[in-house]
Design an enzyme around this catalytic site. Structure first.
Site, PDB file in Angstrom:
ATOM      1  N   SER A 152       0.801  -1.225   0.000  1.00 49.83           N
ATOM      2  CA  SER A 152       0.000   0.000   0.000  1.00 49.83           C
ATOM      3  C   SER A 152       0.835   1.277   0.000  1.00 49.83           C
ATOM      4  O   SER A 152       0.315   2.350  -0.285  1.00 49.83           O
ATOM      5  CB  SER A 152      -0.939   0.021   1.209  1.00 49.83           C
ATOM      6  OG  SER A 152      -0.228   0.173   2.417  1.00 49.83           O
ATOM      7  N   LYS A 158       0.619   4.501   7.046  1.00 52.58           N
ATOM      8  CA  LYS A 158       0.117   5.351   5.967  1.00 52.58           C
ATOM      9  C   LYS A 158       0.768   6.729   6.081  1.00 52.58           C
ATOM     10  O   LYS A 158       1.485   7.027   7.028  1.00 52.58           O
ATOM     11  CB  LYS A 158      -1.412   5.517   6.042  1.00 52.58           C
ATOM     12  CG  LYS A 158      -2.215   4.226   6.057  1.00 52.58           C
ATOM     13  CD  LYS A 158      -2.139   3.461   4.738  1.00 52.58           C
ATOM     14  CE  LYS A 158      -2.925   2.153   4.840  1.00 52.58           C
ATOM     15  NZ  LYS A 158      -2.718   1.293   3.650  1.00 52.58           N
TER      16      LYS A 158
END
Length: 231
Positions: free
Chosen positions: A38, A93
């Site tokens: 990701s 993230k």
């Protein structure tokens, strides 16, 4: 004063070392492994990171700040945090939206308070589709269009750099400040592995297996990524 026995001195040294190690792991730095793609192409599967857990500490004193500087969370910080839908799992993230800001995604581009955000770190698997903004929104469309939403107080909007392959705030909402563990600091090791390589370590059945594990360590280690500072 009676002299301490050698065994007691060793025992006390081990206890102190364990206490210091637990303190460092709990409050200062912790290791973390990238499990998914990701954050590609900036962080790869198999990257092993050191996470600075002290930098966002709630308490500040002049002495501690000089030794281990602390600051507020900023846009662009890559953070490790407890996944809001399953706090036992850790996610990583990039911070995109800050408290009080209005965020919107249009044609996969992020806008903060109406101004397009410059994101040189972003990777797309597919180009924007150019669909009409009036089309009905589906879970797939969230990659193309999201919001506008206002980020609540003490919360953040986080996204993966690999925008088409990231389960982030577009899908599960805002990240509470209290769930942030720390800021990703440095890659200390990077290994392009297959699952069975890890299974073999510690369970070596033959000399051939041992040679294979050692060989893979050298051939699959991404040497150029070691000690790379994360930005």
């Amino acid at each position: 004063m009676p002299r301490k026995s050698t065994a007691r001195e060793y025992f006390e040294s081990i206890v102190i070392a364990v206490i210091l190690a637990l303190f460092v792991r709990t409050w200062v730095v912790q290791a973390f492994k990238i499990p998914t793609g990701s954050m590609e192409d900036n962080l790869l599967i198999g990257d092993h990171l050191l996470v600075n857990k002290f930098v966002f500490g709630p308490g500040r004193t002049p002495v501690l700040d000089a030794v281990l500087p602390m600051r507020d969370i900023r846009r662009g910080d890559i953070v490790v945090f407890k996944y809001p839908e399953d706090p036992e799992r850790d996610f990583i993230k990039r911070v995109i939206g800050l408290p009080g800001e209005t965020l919107e995604v249009k044609d996969k581009r992020v806008y903060i308070n109406g101004t397009r955000l410059d994101e040189p770190y972003v990777h797309y698997l597919e180009p924007p589709s150019g669909r009409s903004e009036y089309q009905e929104v589906t879970s797939v469309d969230l990659r193309e269009r999201y919001g506008p939403v206002q980020v609540p107080a003490d919360k953040y909007f986080v996204m993966g750099d690999n925008r088409d392959n990231s389960q982030d705030s577009r899908y599960w909402g805002f990240l509470p400040r209290s769930y942030v563990k720390g800021r990703a600091l440095m890659i200390y090791w990077s290994y392009e592995s297959e699952t069975e390589d890890y299974q073999q370590v510690g369970l070596v059945a033959t000399v051939k297996d041992l040679v294979g594990v050692v060989t893979h360590f050298f051939t699959r280690t991404r040497w150029s990524r070691m000690f790379h500072l994360i930005r």
